[in-house]
Design a protein around this motif. Structure first.
Motif, short mmCIF file in Angstrom:
data_model
loop_
_atom_site.label_atom_id
_atom_site.label_comp_id
_atom_site.label_asym_id
_atom_site.label_seq_id
_atom_site.Cartn_x
_atom_site.Cartn_y
_atom_site.Cartn_z
N LEU A 276 1.27 -0.84 0.68
CA LEU A 276 0.33 -0.01 0.24
C LEU A 276 0.80 1.17 0.29
O LEU A 276 0.57 2.18 -0.57
CB LEU A 276 -0.99 -0.24 1.38
N HIS A 277 1.43 1.06 1.14
CA HIS A 277 2.33 2.54 1.34
C HIS A 277 3.94 2.16 0.30
O HIS A 277 4.60 4.04 -0.13
CB HIS A 277 3.21 2.80 1.78
N SER A 278 4.52 1.33 -0.63
CA SER A 278 5.02 1.63 -1.34
C SER A 278 4.92 1.17 -2.73
O SER A 278 6.32 2.33 -3.29
CB SER A 278 6.53 0.72 -0.71
N GLU A 279 4.78 0.59 -2.80
CA GLU A 279 4.56 -0.20 -4.17
C GLU A 279 3.85 0.51 -4.84
O GLU A 279 3.58 0.55 -6.46
CB GLU A 279 4.80 -1.53 -4.55
N LEU A 280 2.80 1.27 -4.46
CA LEU A 280 1.32 1.55 -5.28
C LEU A 280 1.20 2.73 -5.69
O LEU A 280 0.94 3.70 -6.80
CB LEU A 280 0.17 1.81 -4.59
N LYS A 281 2.70 4.09 -5.28
CA LYS A 281 2.56 5.47 -5.12
C LYS A 281 2.14 6.00 -5.13
O LYS A 281 1.20 6.42 -6.29
CB LYS A 281 3.46 5.30 -7.33
N LEU A 282 1.34 6.74 -4.10
CA LEU A 282 0.09 7.30 -3.96
C LEU A 282 0.69 8.50 -4.32
O LEU A 282 1.32 9.18 -3.92
CB LEU A 282 -0.26 7.28 -2.33
N ASP A 283 -0.23 8.96 -4.27
CA ASP A 283 -0.19 10.82 -4.44
C ASP A 283 -0.42 11.57 -2.88
O ASP A 283 -0.88 10.86 -1.99
CB ASP A 283 -0.85 11.33 -6.04
N GLY B 38 -15.82 -11.35 15.29
CA GLY B 38 -16.57 -11.35 13.55
C GLY B 38 -17.27 -9.36 13.36
O GLY B 38 -16.88 -8.71 12.23
N ALA B 39 -17.03 -8.93 13.95
CA ALA B 39 -17.32 -7.32 13.79
C ALA B 39 -15.67 -6.75 13.96
O ALA B 39 -15.99 -5.62 13.03
CB ALA B 39 -17.84 -6.50 15.28
N LEU B 40 -14.51 -7.12 14.49
CA LEU B 40 -13.38 -6.83 14.00
C LEU B 40 -13.36 -7.13 12.29
O LEU B 40 -12.81 -6.30 12.41
CB LEU B 40 -12.57 -7.54 14.71
N GLN B 41 -13.53 -8.43 11.68
CA GLN B 41 -13.40 -8.71 10.43
C GLN B 41 -14.69 -7.99 9.24
O GLN B 41 -14.18 -7.24 8.11
CB GLN B 41 -13.81 -10.36 10.42
N LYS B 42 -15.56 -7.68 10.14
CA LYS B 42 -15.86 -6.95 8.96
C LYS B 42 -15.73 -5.00 9.37
O LYS B 42 -15.63 -4.35 7.90
CB LYS B 42 -17.38 -6.72 9.73
N ALA B 43 -15.47 -5.15 10.26
CA ALA B 43 -14.89 -3.19 10.47
C ALA B 43 -13.37 -2.59 9.40
O ALA B 43 -12.94 -2.12 8.85
CB ALA B 43 -14.47 -3.37 11.54
N THR B 44 -12.60 -4.59 9.71
CA THR B 44 -11.35 -4.26 8.73
C THR B 44 -11.62 -4.67 7.26
O THR B 44 -11.40 -3.39 6.44
CB THR B 44 -10.63 -5.74 8.95
N LEU B 45 -12.23 -4.92 6.92
CA LEU B 45 -12.86 -5.15 5.27
C LEU B 45 -13.58 -4.49 5.33
O LEU B 45 -13.46 -3.72 4.18
CB LEU B 45 -13.77 -6.41 4.89
N GLN B 46 -14.25 -3.57 5.82
CA GLN B 46 -14.71 -1.80 5.33
C GLN B 46 -13.82 -0.84 5.03
O GLN B 46 -13.64 -0.25 4.53
CB GLN B 46 -15.97 -1.85 6.29
N HIS B 47 -13.12 -1.53 6.22
CA HIS B 47 -11.78 -0.29 6.22
C HIS B 47 -10.29 -0.54 4.91
O HIS B 47 -10.52 0.80 4.39
CB HIS B 47 -10.51 -0.99 7.57
N LEU B 48 -10.51 -1.60 4.28
CA LEU B 48 -9.60 -2.16 3.42
C LEU B 48 -10.36 -1.61 2.33
O LEU B 48 -10.03 -1.10 1.82
CB LEU B 48 -9.88 -3.24 3.03
N PHE B 49 -12.15 -1.93 2.01
CA PHE B 49 -12.76 -0.81 0.67
C PHE B 49 -13.03 0.37 1.02
O PHE B 49 -12.50 1.22 -0.40
CB PHE B 49 -14.13 -1.66 1.14
N ALA B 50 -12.78 1.27 2.02
CA ALA B 50 -12.25 2.78 2.09
C ALA B 50 -11.30 3.28 1.66
O ALA B 50 -10.64 4.22 0.43
CB ALA B 50 -12.97 3.16 3.02
N MET B 51 -10.61 2.57 1.92
CA MET B 51 -9.09 2.63 1.57
C MET B 51 -8.81 2.02 -0.01
O MET B 51 -7.95 3.04 -0.39
CB MET B 51 -7.57 1.83 1.94
N ARG B 52 -9.59 1.24 -0.33
CA ARG B 52 -9.31 1.26 -1.85
C ARG B 52 -10.18 2.04 -2.80
O ARG B 52 -9.86 2.27 -4.02
CB ARG B 52 -10.01 -0.45 -1.92
N ALA B 53 -10.86 2.83 -2.40
CA ALA B 53 -11.50 3.09 -3.54
C ALA B 53 -11.46 4.39 -3.25
O ALA B 53 -11.39 5.92 -4.03
CB ALA B 53 -13.08 4.10 -2.33
N VAL B 54 -10.40 5.04 -2.53
CA VAL B 54 -9.06 6.49 -2.90
C VAL B 54 -8.40 5.90 -3.86
O VAL B 54 -7.63 6.70 -4.70
CB VAL B 54 -8.09 6.57 -1.84
#
Length: 144
Positions: free
Chosen positions: A41-48, A106-122
């Protein structure tokens, strides 16, 4: 003649140092999947700059959320320990405590996936493809 003990001690020290160094080089475990995913995420994707700032904000928000779930799981584990001590077997209190801890996990796993998809949307489409590949690899890599 006094030099020989000093040379022996120095040689032993150097041999021990070399052994430790080689051992660490040869037998260092791979970094955890989360660490490798974070590196992608932080090294290979070359985020602006805008992407990096948004993802940093998302990570701060999620860190607080994750901390709450981890505290809840710790509390649930204490409850499970108390139930085990009281029942000395798999009884109704133990079963309830297990179910309670599974809810938090389970709640943590769901929150983690929501977080990952929020980052993906960026991400831009090419970055999102690499992100998806890294996520699939993290989820399917054998656990050691």
């Amino acid at each position: 003649m006094a030099r020989y003990p000093v040379l022996i001690i120095l040689s032993a020290f150097l041999a021990a140092f070399a052994g430790v160094f080689l051992g660490r080089m040869l037998f260092t475990p791979e970094p955890p999947i989360e660490t490798r995913f974070h590196a992608v995420l932080h090294s290979e994707l070359k985020l602006d700059a805008a992407q990096a700032a948004r993802i940093e904000a998302l990570e701060r928000e999620f860190a607080a959320q994750r901390s709450r779930y981890e505290q809840e799981m710790l509390t649930d584990n204490r409850g499970l320990a108390t139930a085990i001590l009281a029942e000395k077997g798999y009884g109704p209190a133990v079963a309830t405590a297990v179910d309670r801890s599974h809810h938090a996990m389970g709640a943590l796993q769901k929150a983690t996936l929501q977080h990952l998809f929020a980052m993906r949307a960026v991400l831009k489409p090419d970055q999102a493809r690499r992100f998806d590949d890294a996520m699939v690899q993290a989820l399917t890599a054998p656990q050691r």
